[in-house]
Enzyme design. Sequence first.
Site, mmCIF file in Angstrom:
data_model
loop_
_atom_site.group_PDB
_atom_site.id
_atom_site.type_symbol
_atom_site.label_atom_id
_atom_site.label_comp_id
_atom_site.label_asym_id
_atom_site.label_seq_id
_atom_site.Cartn_x
_atom_site.Cartn_y
_atom_site.Cartn_z
ATOM 1 N N ASP A 91 0.839 -5.756 4.879
ATOM 2 C CA ASP A 91 0.798 -5.177 3.546
ATOM 3 C C ASP A 91 -0.025 -6.122 2.675
ATOM 4 O OD1 ASP A 91 1.698 -3.629 1.190
ATOM 5 O OD2 ASP A 91 2.850 -5.459 0.770
ATOM 6 N N ALA A 92 -0.588 -5.617 1.597
ATOM 7 C CA ALA A 92 -1.446 -6.461 0.756
ATOM 8 C C ALA A 92 -0.693 -7.062 -0.422
ATOM 9 C CB ALA A 92 -2.644 -5.652 0.261
ATOM 10 N N TYR A 93 -0.203 -6.210 -1.310
ATOM 11 C CA TYR A 93 0.322 -6.672 -2.592
ATOM 12 C C TYR A 93 1.754 -7.177 -2.468
ATOM 13 C CZ TYR A 93 -3.918 -4.542 -4.286
ATOM 14 O OH TYR A 93 -5.241 -4.224 -4.478
#
Length: 216
Positions: free
Chosen positions: A9-11
């Site tokens: 996942d990024a954020y």
Amino acid sequence: MSTAAYVFDAYGTLFDVHAAVRRHAERAGPDYQVFSEMWRAKQLEYSWVRTLMGAYRDFWSLTEEALDYTFERFPGVDRKLRADLLAAYWTLDCYPEVPAVLKDIKARGAKVAILSNGSPLMLAAAVKNAALETVIDDVFSVDALGLYKTAPAVYEIVTTTYRLYPDAVSFQSSNRWDAAGAKKFGFRTVWLNRSRMPDEYRDFPPDLILPSLESL
């Protein structure tokens, strides 16, 4: 089965979602932390509600709408900060351990990818700002589907693209709900409990819980 792909996942996982407000903490005032938390909470809420309604809007639009709502809730925070906060969101800081960890995983011969709610332009900017282009093989955005996590079709992007069974993928997220969705889909999951939060979704337990990516 060995791990063929590590998907992040990024954020909140690779990039610090609170970095934008923290950069302008002095101007935002004493409520800057709760202001940032609400901005993030509404951003996510809008993604879930719009997916349930079948009324997709890209993540950048939701980020702007969530910020406007947050200003309404915190009238003491100067609205002149809006442009600066949005600009800062395009260049969020990555967590300190991220570059070395991703480089190490790539050296093992596994695929390294991002699977995120973020729009393609947002993700490209974040990856470039963190100088991660050489260690990330693919960046997958939900924008291709018009659905947000935790819709199963989002996680399927990875298995379809890489032609892998779900249990050949290790999925890392700091969002417990995201780890639960990935677990339900069949990924091996790592929950990064950076904030030492209580566990949720106990019927979909992560395979591993870590305080950061350093031990991955």
